[in-house]
Write a protein that holds these residues in place. Structure first.
Motif, PDB file in Angstrom:
ATOM      1  N   ASN A   1      52.775 -51.154   0.710  1.00  0.00           N
ATOM      2  CA  ASN A   1      51.373 -51.034   1.136  1.00  0.00           C
ATOM      3  C   ASN A   1      51.164 -49.747   1.928  1.00  0.00           C
ATOM      4  O   ASN A   1      51.765 -49.548   2.986  1.00  0.00           O
ATOM      5  N   SER A   2      50.300 -48.859   1.423  1.00  0.00           N
ATOM      6  CA  SER A   2      50.184 -47.527   2.032  1.00  0.00           C
ATOM      7  C   SER A   2      48.835 -47.279   2.709  1.00  0.00           C
ATOM      8  O   SER A   2      48.699 -46.320   3.472  1.00  0.00           O
ATOM      9  N   ARG A   3      47.829 -48.090   2.417  1.00  0.00           N
ATOM     10  CA  ARG A   3      46.517 -47.883   3.060  1.00  0.00           C
ATOM     11  C   ARG A   3      46.557 -48.459   4.468  1.00  0.00           C
ATOM     12  O   ARG A   3      46.683 -49.667   4.649  1.00  0.00           O
ATOM     13  N   ARG A   4      46.398 -47.592   5.461  1.00  0.00           N
ATOM     14  CA  ARG A   4      46.638 -47.994   6.853  1.00  0.00           C
ATOM     15  C   ARG A   4      45.344 -48.049   7.659  1.00  0.00           C
ATOM     16  O   ARG A   4      44.615 -47.069   7.742  1.00  0.00           O
ATOM     17  N   LEU A   5      45.111 -49.215   8.249  1.00  0.00           N
ATOM     18  CA  LEU A   5      43.966 -49.400   9.142  1.00  0.00           C
ATOM     19  C   LEU A   5      44.489 -49.718  10.532  1.00  0.00           C
ATOM     20  O   LEU A   5      45.340 -50.602  10.701  1.00  0.00           O
TER      21      LEU A   5
ATOM     22  N   GLU B   1      41.188 -44.239   0.630  1.00  0.00           N
ATOM     23  CA  GLU B   1      39.988 -44.449  -0.190  1.00  0.00           C
ATOM     24  C   GLU B   1      39.336 -45.792   0.132  1.00  0.00           C
ATOM     25  O   GLU B   1      39.963 -46.702   0.678  1.00  0.00           O
ATOM     26  N   ARG B   2      38.064 -45.884  -0.231  1.00  0.00           N
ATOM     27  CA  ARG B   2      37.257 -47.079   0.055  1.00  0.00           C
ATOM     28  C   ARG B   2      37.942 -48.341  -0.512  1.00  0.00           C
ATOM     29  O   ARG B   2      38.513 -48.332  -1.583  1.00  0.00           O
ATOM     30  N   LEU B   3      37.850 -49.424   0.278  1.00  0.00           N
ATOM     31  CA  LEU B   3      38.466 -50.690  -0.130  1.00  0.00           C
ATOM     32  C   LEU B   3      37.588 -51.853   0.321  1.00  0.00           C
ATOM     33  O   LEU B   3      37.082 -51.864   1.444  1.00  0.00           O
ATOM     34  N   GLU B   4      37.405 -52.814  -0.581  1.00  0.00           N
ATOM     35  CA  GLU B   4      36.741 -54.071  -0.233  1.00  0.00           C
ATOM     36  C   GLU B   4      37.740 -55.198  -0.449  1.00  0.00           C
ATOM     37  O   GLU B   4      38.338 -55.305  -1.515  1.00  0.00           O
ATOM     38  N   ILE B   5      37.931 -56.046   0.592  1.00  0.00           N
ATOM     39  CA  ILE B   5      38.915 -57.134   0.502  1.00  0.00           C
ATOM     40  C   ILE B   5      38.424 -58.316   1.338  1.00  0.00           C
ATOM     41  O   ILE B   5      37.779 -58.112   2.383  1.00  0.00           O
ATOM     42  N   GLY B   6      38.683 -59.504   0.876  1.00  0.00           N
ATOM     43  CA  GLY B   6      38.219 -60.699   1.596  1.00  0.00           C
ATOM     44  C   GLY B   6      39.372 -61.538   2.129  1.00  0.00           C
ATOM     45  O   GLY B   6      40.451 -61.583   1.523  1.00  0.00           O
ATOM     46  N   PHE B   7      39.144 -62.176   3.275  1.00  0.00           N
ATOM     47  CA  PHE B   7      40.163 -63.046   3.880  1.00  0.00           C
ATOM     48  C   PHE B   7      39.512 -64.313   4.423  1.00  0.00           C
ATOM     49  O   PHE B   7      38.324 -64.309   4.775  1.00  0.00           O
ATOM     50  N   ASN B   8      40.312 -65.355   4.545  1.00  0.00           N
ATOM     51  CA  ASN B   8      39.897 -66.556   5.263  1.00  0.00           C
ATOM     52  C   ASN B   8      39.708 -66.182   6.735  1.00  0.00           C
ATOM     53  O   ASN B   8      40.620 -65.650   7.375  1.00  0.00           O
TER      54      ASN B   8
ATOM     55  N   SER C   1      45.912 -53.343  -2.478  1.00  0.00           N
ATOM     56  CA  SER C   1      44.652 -53.465  -3.219  1.00  0.00           C
ATOM     57  C   SER C   1      43.978 -54.761  -2.802  1.00  0.00           C
ATOM     58  O   SER C   1      44.543 -55.541  -2.033  1.00  0.00           O
ATOM     59  N   SER C   2      42.784 -55.018  -3.323  1.00  0.00           N
ATOM     60  CA  SER C   2      42.022 -56.197  -2.914  1.00  0.00           C
ATOM     61  C   SER C   2      42.651 -57.507  -3.385  1.00  0.00           C
ATOM     62  O   SER C   2      42.270 -58.583  -2.930  1.00  0.00           O
ATOM     63  N   GLY C   3      43.628 -57.433  -4.300  1.00  0.00           N
ATOM     64  CA  GLY C   3      44.255 -58.651  -4.796  1.00  0.00           C
ATOM     65  C   GLY C   3      45.666 -58.876  -4.306  1.00  0.00           C
ATOM     66  O   GLY C   3      46.297 -59.882  -4.629  1.00  0.00           O
ATOM     67  N   ASP C   4      46.195 -57.940  -3.495  1.00  0.00           N
ATOM     68  CA  ASP C   4      47.588 -58.029  -3.043  1.00  0.00           C
ATOM     69  C   ASP C   4      47.686 -58.485  -1.595  1.00  0.00           C
ATOM     70  O   ASP C   4      46.759 -58.274  -0.810  1.00  0.00           O
TER      71      ASP C   4
ATOM     72  N   VAL D   1      49.166 -61.890   5.136  1.00  0.00           N
ATOM     73  CA  VAL D   1      48.056 -62.801   4.811  1.00  0.00           C
ATOM     74  C   VAL D   1      47.585 -62.511   3.386  1.00  0.00           C
ATOM     75  O   VAL D   1      47.472 -61.363   2.976  1.00  0.00           O
ATOM     76  N   MET D   2      47.357 -63.613   2.638  1.00  0.00           N
ATOM     77  CA  MET D   2      46.888 -63.476   1.256  1.00  0.00           C
ATOM     78  C   MET D   2      45.391 -63.277   1.260  1.00  0.00           C
ATOM     79  O   MET D   2      44.664 -63.924   2.028  1.00  0.00           O
ATOM     80  N   PRO D   3      44.874 -62.399   0.388  1.00  0.00           N
ATOM     81  CA  PRO D   3      43.415 -62.185   0.341  1.00  0.00           C
ATOM     82  C   PRO D   3      42.694 -63.309  -0.411  1.00  0.00           C
ATOM     83  O   PRO D   3      43.329 -64.111  -1.096  1.00  0.00           O
ATOM     84  N   MET D   4      41.372 -63.353  -0.244  1.00  0.00           N
ATOM     85  CA  MET D   4      40.516 -64.290  -0.988  1.00  0.00           C
ATOM     86  C   MET D   4      39.583 -63.491  -1.870  1.00  0.00           C
ATOM     87  O   MET D   4      39.233 -62.355  -1.554  1.00  0.00           O
ATOM     88  N   ARG D   5      39.126 -64.095  -2.946  1.00  0.00           N
ATOM     89  CA  ARG D   5      38.158 -63.413  -3.806  1.00  0.00           C
ATOM     90  C   ARG D   5      36.787 -63.453  -3.132  1.00  0.00           C
ATOM     91  O   ARG D   5      36.353 -64.482  -2.649  1.00  0.00           O
ATOM     92  N   VAL D   6      36.101 -62.303  -3.072  1.00  0.00           N
ATOM     93  CA  VAL D   6      34.755 -62.244  -2.477  1.00  0.00           C
ATOM     94  C   VAL D   6      33.775 -61.660  -3.483  1.00  0.00           C
ATOM     95  O   VAL D   6      34.151 -60.922  -4.373  1.00  0.00           O
TER      96      VAL D   6
END
Length: 372
Positions: free
Chosen positions: A258-262, A319-326, A348-351, A367-372
């Motif tokens: 995982n390389s995208r760092r926040l 780069e821009r990223l959209e990801i959902g979590f519980n 990515s949004s699914g990993d 943490v596993m992502p959720m579909r949004v």
């Protein structure tokens, strides 16, 4: 038996003992605490057949002996007695009654024979070592939120404690996961712990440990076998069966690329997640994270109740990223961060997403992502 104990010491002992005892019991003796008095020491022993706790206190022993009495009732009586009271416990060994006298208050409780009380069989412990209470508390406190409550996957209903290889050598490691999130916490490996067999410490035992590990500087003696684990201080001995099962290979779940760092202020992030998730009718509804150059937008869209959005200034240059979590999972993970900043690593949004405290790699969360 006839003994006198200061109320606060007795309350501490009974608090530890009664919390092990289940409220509902089909076996009457398991609702009781075994009180044994000898020399100048009084011990209180309680068990649910999976966990056993023995709490020793100093007191005045006029007449040695032993009996068993209802743990919850005795605890409630002691809790309601005035501070500083001296409590006298006595039985004559024939009337099946324990008399409790404190000042002008007196009680008489039914007892059961001490011979009926089950004592946990001693185990041949293969590994014995000591660790500071503060170290053990950090290992268990930071991992326990991820313990599974799903009874069918019983092998996930605890914290997996084992010796492992860390970034800087051998470590004592605790791991917990429920399939949606994972916590992996490391501490320096104590002396003599190199041959520690991997054991799964049950959820209830982890909860009881909190009371044992309240003094950071105290050394806790650990004894571990394939079937049992024991934590001991001079006053308390907590023995527990371990979960009979194989913990899954958690290393495969922890992402490496995982390389995208926040980087974000942990408390600001937690408060923002808490605020936006307020409009959600279900706590499990996803919070969407939209990441752009040094900007994070948290949003919830609940068609039945409303929508919410909050923007945070963060450190993010990918780069821009959209990801959902519980929302609940995000809050629990953010709540583990002791340092100022939390670092999230995305792919990515699914990993799966990785989270740690700053650059500290001794505490890693997934943490596993959720579909949004």
């Amino acid at each position: 038996m006839k003994v006198s104990i200061e109320r606060s010491a007795l309350l501490k002992a009974m608090s530890q003992a009664q919390s092990v005892v289940e409220r509902r019991n089909t076996i009457p003796i398991l609702a009781n605490v075994l009180i044994e008095a000898e020399g100048s020491e009084i011990s209180f022993r309680a068990t649910d057949l999976d966990i056993e706790v023995v709490y020793k206190v100093a007191g005045m022993v006029e007449r040695a002996g032993a009996t068993t009495v209802g743990a919850h009732t005795l605890h409630e009586i002691v809790r309601k007695l005035p501070d500083g009271a001296m409590v006298e416990l006595s039985d004559d060994g024939t009337a099946n009654r324990l008399d409790i006298v404190a000042g002008r208050s007196s009680f008489s409780l039914a007892t059961l024979p001490r011979e009926d009380f089950p004592v946990m069989a001693t185990s041949e412990y293969t590994c014995n070592f000591a660790a500071p209470a503060g170290t053990l508390r950090r290992l268990f406190d930071k991992s326990k939120f991820a313990i599974s409550t799903e009874e069918t996957r019983y092998y996930l209903n605890g914290v997996y404690m084992h010796a492992s290889d860390g970034a800087d050598g051998r470590v004592l490691r605790c791991v917990a996961t429920d399939g949606h999130r994972l916590a992996r916490i490391d501490a320096p490996l104590p002396e003599n712990a190199g041959d520690l067999p991997g054991v799964i410490v049950p959820r209830k035992t982890v909860g009881e440990l909190g009371k044992l590990l309240d003094d950071d500087d105290q050394e806790i003696a650990l004894s571990v076998s394939e079937t049992k684990i024991r934590f001991a201080t001079p006053e308390i001995v907590l023995t527990s069966k371990v979960i009979d099962g194989s913990f899954p290979d958690y290393t495969r779940v922890i992402p490496q690329g995982n390389s995208r760092r926040l980087e974000v202020d942990a408390s600001e992030f937690a408060q923002a997640v808490d605020r936006v998730s307020t409009v959600s009718s279900e706590r499990s509804r996803a919070v969407k994270l939209t990441l752009d150059e040094d900007r994070l937008i948290l949003s919830v869209n609940a068609p039945d109740s409303g929508a919410a959005e909050e923007e945070l200034i963060v450190a993010y240059g990918d780069e821009r990223l959209e990801i959902g979590f519980n929302a609940k999972y995000l809050l629990e993970i953010a709540g583990q961060v002791d340092r100022e900043n939390a670092v999230f690593l995305f792919n990515s949004s699914g990993d799966p997403t990785l989270m740690r405290e700053g650059n500290d790699e001794t505490a890693v969360y997934v943490v596993m992502p959720m579909r949004v």
